[in-house]
Design a protein around this motif. Sequence first.
Motif, PDB file in Angstrom:
ATOM      1  N   SER A 145      -4.900  -4.070  40.882  1.00 22.80           N
ATOM      2  CA  SER A 145      -5.477  -5.412  40.784  1.00 22.80           C
ATOM      3  C   SER A 145      -6.626  -5.536  41.772  1.00 22.80           C
ATOM      4  CB  SER A 145      -4.408  -6.460  41.080  1.00 22.80           C
ATOM      5  OG  SER A 145      -3.870  -6.250  42.377  1.00 22.80           O
ATOM      6  N   TYR A 146      -7.294  -6.697  41.748  1.00 22.81           N
ATOM      7  CA  TYR A 146      -8.357  -6.908  42.732  1.00 22.81           C
ATOM      8  C   TYR A 146      -8.539  -8.399  42.996  1.00 22.81           C
ATOM      9  CZ  TYR A 146     -12.167  -8.607  39.690  1.00 22.81           C
ATOM     10  OH  TYR A 146     -12.966  -9.353  38.869  1.00 22.81           O
ATOM     11  N   ASN A 191       1.020  -0.094  37.380  1.00 19.10           N
ATOM     12  CA  ASN A 191       0.246  -0.412  38.579  1.00 19.10           C
ATOM     13  C   ASN A 191       0.444   0.665  39.649  1.00 19.10           C
ATOM     14  OD1 ASN A 191      -1.365  -1.838  40.351  1.00 19.10           O
ATOM     15  ND2 ASN A 191       0.298  -3.180  41.038  1.00 19.10           N
ATOM     16  N   GLY A 192      -0.662   1.172  40.173  1.00 16.53           N
ATOM     17  CA  GLY A 192      -0.615   2.184  41.216  1.00 16.53           C
ATOM     18  C   GLY A 192      -0.714   3.610  40.724  1.00 16.53           C
ATOM     19  N   ASP A 193      -0.593   3.832  39.413  1.00 18.85           N
ATOM     20  CA  ASP A 193      -0.650   5.192  38.881  1.00 18.85           C
ATOM     21  C   ASP A 193      -2.034   5.806  39.078  1.00 18.85           C
ATOM     22  OD1 ASP A 193       1.948   5.347  38.085  1.00 18.85           O
ATOM     23  OD2 ASP A 193       1.581   5.074  35.947  1.00 18.85           O
ATOM     24  N   PRO A 194      -2.079   7.130  39.264  1.00 15.33           N
ATOM     25  CA  PRO A 194      -3.373   7.804  39.406  1.00 15.33           C
ATOM     26  C   PRO A 194      -4.071   7.948  38.056  1.00 15.33           C
ATOM     27  CG  PRO A 194      -1.624   9.420  39.424  1.00 15.33           C
ATOM     28  CD  PRO A 194      -0.944   8.070  39.405  1.00 15.33           C
ATOM     29  N   ILE A 195      -5.384   7.936  38.100  1.00 16.19           N
ATOM     30  CA  ILE A 195      -6.161   8.247  36.894  1.00 16.19           C
ATOM     31  C   ILE A 195      -7.300   9.189  37.269  1.00 16.19           C
ATOM     32  CG2 ILE A 195      -5.604   6.083  35.718  1.00 16.19           C
ATOM     33  CD1 ILE A 195      -9.163   6.503  36.782  1.00 16.19           C
ATOM     34  N   LEU A 196      -7.695   9.978  36.297  1.00 15.69           N
ATOM     35  CA  LEU A 196      -8.821  10.895  36.428  1.00 15.69           C
ATOM     36  C   LEU A 196      -9.808  10.507  35.341  1.00 15.69           C
ATOM     37  CD1 LEU A 196      -9.545  13.644  37.964  1.00 15.69           C
ATOM     38  CD2 LEU A 196      -8.701  14.770  35.889  1.00 15.69           C
ATOM     39  N   LEU A 197     -11.084  10.420  35.684  1.00 14.00           N
ATOM     40  CA  LEU A 197     -12.091   9.983  34.720  1.00 14.00           C
ATOM     41  C   LEU A 197     -13.236  10.986  34.691  1.00 14.00           C
ATOM     42  CD1 LEU A 197     -13.287   6.352  34.210  1.00 14.00           C
ATOM     43  CD2 LEU A 197     -14.987   8.166  34.406  1.00 14.00           C
ATOM     44  N   ALA A 198     -13.624  11.425  33.492  1.00  9.56           N
ATOM     45  CA  ALA A 198     -14.697  12.403  33.356  1.00  9.56           C
ATOM     46  C   ALA A 198     -15.709  11.940  32.321  1.00  9.56           C
ATOM     47  CB  ALA A 198     -14.129  13.763  32.954  1.00  9.56           C
ATOM     48  N   GLY A 199     -16.979  12.066  32.657  1.00 13.64           N
ATOM     49  CA  GLY A 199     -18.022  11.641  31.734  1.00 13.64           C
ATOM     50  C   GLY A 199     -19.401  11.908  32.296  1.00 13.64           C
ATOM     51  N   PRO A 249      -3.822  -5.968  37.096  1.00 15.77           N
ATOM     52  CA  PRO A 249      -4.506  -4.801  36.534  1.00 15.77           C
ATOM     53  C   PRO A 249      -4.428  -4.675  35.017  1.00 15.77           C
ATOM     54  CG  PRO A 249      -2.425  -4.141  37.479  1.00 15.77           C
ATOM     55  CD  PRO A 249      -2.577  -5.596  37.794  1.00 15.77           C
ATOM     56  N   PHE A 250      -3.574  -5.452  34.334  1.00 14.90           N
ATOM     57  CA  PHE A 250      -3.425  -5.316  32.889  1.00 14.90           C
ATOM     58  C   PHE A 250      -3.646  -6.645  32.183  1.00 14.90           C
ATOM     59  CE2 PHE A 250      -0.871  -1.756  34.458  1.00 14.90           C
ATOM     60  CZ  PHE A 250      -1.247  -0.728  33.600  1.00 14.90           C
ATOM     61  N   THR A 251      -4.227  -6.569  30.979  1.00 21.43           N
ATOM     62  CA  THR A 251      -4.204  -7.707  30.062  1.00 21.43           C
ATOM     63  C   THR A 251      -3.365  -7.312  28.858  1.00 21.43           C
ATOM     64  OG1 THR A 251      -6.238  -6.965  28.961  1.00 21.43           O
ATOM     65  CG2 THR A 251      -6.470  -8.556  30.766  1.00 21.43           C
ATOM     66  N   THR A 252      -2.906  -8.299  28.089  1.00 26.69           N
ATOM     67  CA  THR A 252      -2.022  -8.019  26.959  1.00 26.69           C
ATOM     68  C   THR A 252      -2.512  -8.723  25.698  1.00 26.69           C
ATOM     69  OG1 THR A 252      -0.559  -9.928  27.290  1.00 26.69           O
ATOM     70  CG2 THR A 252      -0.088  -7.944  28.592  1.00 26.69           C
TER      71      THR A 252
END
Length: 712
Positions: free
Chosen positions: A576-577, A258-266, A587-590
Amino acid sequence: MFKKLVVPAALLAFSAQVQADEGQWQPYQLPQLKAELKKVGITIPAEKLADLSKHPMSAIVSTGGCSASFVSPEGLIVTNHHCAYDAIQRNSSAKKNYITDGFLAKTRAEELPAGASTRVYITDKVENVTKEVTAGLNDKMSGRERRDLIQSRIKKIIADCEQDKAYRCSVPSFHRGLEYYRIRQMMIRDVRLVYAPADMIGNYGGDIDNFEWPRHTGDFSFLRAYVGKDGRPADPSPENVPYKSKDFLVVSAEGLKNGDPILLAGYPGRTSRYKLPSEIRFARDTDYPLRAAEMLADIATIEAATKGNADDEVRYASVVKGINNRLKKTQGLIDGFARKDIAAIKDAQDAEFRNWLIGSSKNSAESKALLAKLDAVIAEDMALSQEELAYAVATNSDLFSSARSLYRLALEKEKPNAQREGGYQERDLAFIKGRLTRLEQSFLTKVDRARLTAGLTRYAKLAVHPAGLDALLPTAEAAAALYDKTQLTDTAKRLAWMEKDKAAFLQSDDAFIQLAVKLHDVGMSLENRRKEVDGNLDFIIPQYMQAVINWKKSQGKPVYPDANSTLRVTFGNVGSYSPRDGVTKGPFTTVEGIVEKHTGKDPFIAPAPLLQAIKEKRYGVFKDNVLGTVPVDFLSSADTTGGNSGSAVMNKRGELVGLNFDSTYESITKDWYFDPAITKAIHVDIRYMLWIMKEVDHADNVLKEMTIKYPK
């Protein structure tokens, strides 16, 4: 009266005071976002992200509607399961159902053709060609003249670019016609299916869970790009070899928290964030409700016509899935507009903008005239779109669509290639052939008949009809009889029409060819009116957009173009939201959630080997230390839309940690208005993908091919 204004790329710079989550940025803009990238936690240099020839951007590809990325030097591509669904469906039958059972090629020889129309596009060059496209445009021209001149220039720019046949080029507009860029892409046309999990994994939750959170969907598949032995794109052939991808993404199984940065390209499809309030109200009150009703009715017609026959259901599975996805998104937009009055928000913004424009202008009368012209052309655009929708409803038939395209091709072939309408030039013939061939796997006479007759019945009830169409249309009963008087259901005979001239069409006794000829003038009338309207939009909207950009820059707000299916980068954080008061979703499901949802009834049927692996807790290195189990999906604040399906989700170092595949239901209206409080994208976690491949499907050969960094 109006002067065409062209803004160079440098003018699109903006204050660094932007919201990190919002923005579908062109790669060249990223160096302007150094501070924001650093603030989010991205460590890849912005200059490197802006360079399409360098990792990681050189590994990001398009499949022509979805996004994907190379994950090995042997042309191995990862994308979403729903993006590979056509390839899975086209190789399936009731007896050999890869949709239900999944597919794994243990050797290269076992890989299956993805389909005649499947392509992989690798963007390698982007050039600003605004001046070449827009020079000399003025208000003395009619909209049609302006549109024809723009298209003529674009075709020449494309033709110059495609001297090397390995490339496919395009010239899309940005900021609604303010800028034009020539985009060169290597186009690989031999694409094969390598591995896809069972639908019970790749589409777990089905349409019920679509656009919902929490999700437990393993939406991933693998394809491979093949080329000739010389390394250049070639037609599908057993002699072809895997494409040697210059760069590929390293896979990180270390995971995120939770809180980690992500970069998304597409390659995001379309957004409408700069539309006027009137356009929002038209979409909300008229256009979207009509389209939703049409999609519901069409799905019901297909399901009724295929019910009880497994082969028929498989044949139309991809068609129904595509319509259902568009339907849920459209319904989500309708619900989103009802939940939050975006039109009212835009009203306030629009009023502020207009006051600013008139107040800051040296010639307030000219600014007022610009706005009046803008409103008038937008009104014409909306009115015409209703007629275009009505025409589509009345002619809802794959066979009619084929006949219409074939007749139009015959007419266009009478012209020099450079003067033909886009879509009918020599460069387009392979795509036309692919579409006509594709019907082999997704067409049944009884279903097409049902769709056409039902469409005609619905058309009669619509309030708006195109001029002259009613008198030419067959009755529903007469339309049903057309199928007994056509040979277009035969692939070879359908393809043979590509070589015939206008005279052959006029003399034909084929019922659908005759119908295409009969309706041609009405269709062309709509098309020519569309060119007139679009030509006027091409002139007035760029002036409006320049003013909007200047206004936003004066406030230090982001200035990025609407999505248009070109390569974009967005970034944000895992988080989360809260979709409504008193409700917060993590933010996660398992994998334990898969067991909780499992009912044994479609779409919540988890495969027995998957349930057994969860029961035995065979998690290995894919176990998250915080969660204590294997994560399935996760949320981030990345700015995405349709077309971003399959986009690589990378960690701060540019390593693959997941794939984008959806948004939360509350986020759907972000296509029109970005609300950071509720906007969340949904991604499948790479750890779940790798775990499924190892523990459930035993895709050891695919795992071995990738470069995977495991937790220390």
